[in-house]
Design an enzyme around this catalytic site. Structure first.
Site, mmCIF file in Angstrom:
data_model
loop_
_atom_site.group_PDB
_atom_site.id
_atom_site.type_symbol
_atom_site.label_atom_id
_atom_site.label_comp_id
_atom_site.label_asym_id
_atom_site.label_seq_id
_atom_site.Cartn_x
_atom_site.Cartn_y
_atom_site.Cartn_z
ATOM 1 C CD GLU A 149 35.515 31.185 47.924
ATOM 2 O OE1 GLU A 149 35.708 32.128 47.128
ATOM 3 O OE2 GLU A 149 34.492 30.469 47.900
ATOM 4 C CB CYS B 57 30.653 29.181 56.997
ATOM 5 S SG CYS B 57 30.525 27.656 56.041
ATOM 6 C CB CYS C 233 35.139 18.472 48.532
ATOM 7 S SG CYS C 233 34.083 17.408 49.554
ATOM 8 C CB CYS D 48 27.492 16.769 46.951
ATOM 9 S SG CYS D 48 27.914 15.769 48.409
ATOM 10 C CB CYS E 11 28.080 20.828 46.665
ATOM 11 S SG CYS E 11 29.275 21.716 47.692
ATOM 12 C CB SER F 199 27.968 20.304 58.381
ATOM 13 O OG SER F 199 27.184 19.792 57.318
ATOM 14 C CB CYS G 128 24.465 26.711 51.850
ATOM 15 S SG CYS G 128 24.623 24.963 52.202
#
Length: 403
Positions: A121, A134, A141, A145, A148, A237, A379
């Site tokens: 995405e 973004c 991933c 986290c 997230c 980031s 986010c």
């Protein structure tokens, strides 16, 4: 065909199998790489530099997706290039547009090796005077986290430099941001200037765990003869991969953002498990040593506001203490909920109190109004649609089994 979809996440299914194209993808190659492809297509050494400049212009300035668009390249050379190199764009599986103008695309890339097609995405956030894209660096991933959504999707693979760049080029094409193009009537975009004026590597994945591809993509994106975005308008980031932070500054040289989210190791260990390997003190030492750090090139510390977890006045005061001596700004992010999350967003009064404390200490700490929540584009909410559907089916099956 592009679909304008709602939050039900209707998507076009991927083909059950596909054969990898053996040709070299052009997008993602630097000048040396393009030169090697041209040589393999029979271009004489004395012509390579000129032909490389032509390809570079078509790929990274004009956003060409077909060799036949390259009208100043001879037909014979285009035919020879087509035998050894490929030029394409990602499949747009879905496009969602929020009521606030935020756009989210689900892009599908072809298989590599024995793999299958993959999806990521990419989000576009229009604001007055700027348009921020973004961009994702990985499919899934590894960092898990806890706040997230992306962290609930297993890592499938790293994206290539070309796939990172294709997100940028495809977004520019769809927005009407390429030379000679214009945005669609009624589109919510900046009223003047470039429609994609800023890039943030804050999408799916940890950029510093895909360093080489991210480096190549961002150096191409910041090259003055192509996409031509200033390095001060590109932000990488990281959740805190400490050994790679210095390299990011010295070899890429873009702006740095740190997903901090807590001021005590025991809390950050839970929110950002990578902290168990690289605790807060070690992370902040790496930030202090970031190449090029100055008041004009501040590090952004991202801090998601979680009710009763990290949002007390004492947390705010400790954040100020921790960042003392680091040219920094603090980005306070109201938590964006997602299915299955264990957290709630701090209330507005709590967020404002927190912001007042860090602002009085001299840190610019705007409270980011959530954008694109209605299309799960905010986010911490990104995850490929097929993974969302699979997770939803598993939750439903578990609920039925326990009924």
């Amino acid at each position: 065909m592009t679909l304008l979809i709602d939050t039900a996440e209707t998507v076009k299914p991927a083909a059950p199998s596909a054969v990898e194209d053996p040709r070299v993808p052009l997008v993602g190659l630097d000048r040396d790489g393009l030169g090697e492809v041209l040589k393999s297509a029979g271009v004489a050494d004395r012509q390579v530099r000129m032909r490389t400049a032509q390809l570079w212009n078509w790929l990274y300035l004009r956003g060409a997706t077909d060799l036949d668009q390259m009208t100043n390249v001879s037909r014979d050379l285009r035919e020879r290039l087509a035998e050894v190199a490929s030029l394409s764009e990602p499949e747009v599986v879905s496009e969602q547009i929020s009521v606030d103008g935020t756009r989210k695309w689900l892009f599908r890339f072809p298989p590599r090796g024995a793999g299958r097609p993959v999806e990521v995405e990419t989000v576009y956030i229009p604001e007055e005077g700027r348009g921020t894209l973004c961009v994702s660096s990985q499919v899934g991933c590894t960092l898990t986290c806890s706040f997230c959504h992306t962290g609930t999707q297993r890592l499938v693979r790293n994206l290539t430099a070309g796939e990172i760049l294709q997100q940028i080029l495809a977004a520019r094409a769809r927005l009407g941001d390429l030379p000679g193009a214009a945005p669609a009537d009624g589109a919510i975009v900046p009223s003047e200037g470039r429609l994609v004026s800023n890039i943030v590597m804050m999408g799916m994945g940890e950029p510093l765990y895909n360093f080489d591809a991210v480096k190549q993509a961002l150096l191409i994106a910041s090259d003055g003869e192509g996409v031509a975005l200033s390095k001060r308008r590109i932000t990488l980031s990281t959740s805190g991969v400490v050994p790679m932070i210095e390299r990011a500054g010295s070899e890429i040289g873009v702006m740095l953002a740190i997903s901090l989210h807590a001021v005590r190791d025991e809390v950050r260990d839970e929110l950002v498990p990578l902290n168990k390997r690289y605790p807060i003190a070690e992370l902040l030492d790496a930030c202090r040593a970031y190449p090029g750090l100055s008041n004009a090139r501040r590090i952004t510390f991202e801090y998601v506001m979680l009710a009763g977890v990290n949002d007390s006045p004492a947390d705010a005061r400790e954040l100020v203490r921790l960042l003392k001596g680091i040219p920094a700004k603090i980005n306070l992010i109201p938590f964006n909920p997602w299915p299955g999350s264990a957290y709630d967003c701090s209330d507005w009064e709590t967020i404002e109190t927190f912001a007042d404390i860090v602002n009085r200490a001299g840190y610019a700490s705007p409270i980011r109004t959530p954008r694109g929540r209605d299309i799960s584009a905010a986010c911490g909410q990104l995850k490929s649609a097929s993974e969302k559907i699979r997770a939803s089916a598993l939750r439903q099956a578990a609920a039925e089994a326990s009924a």
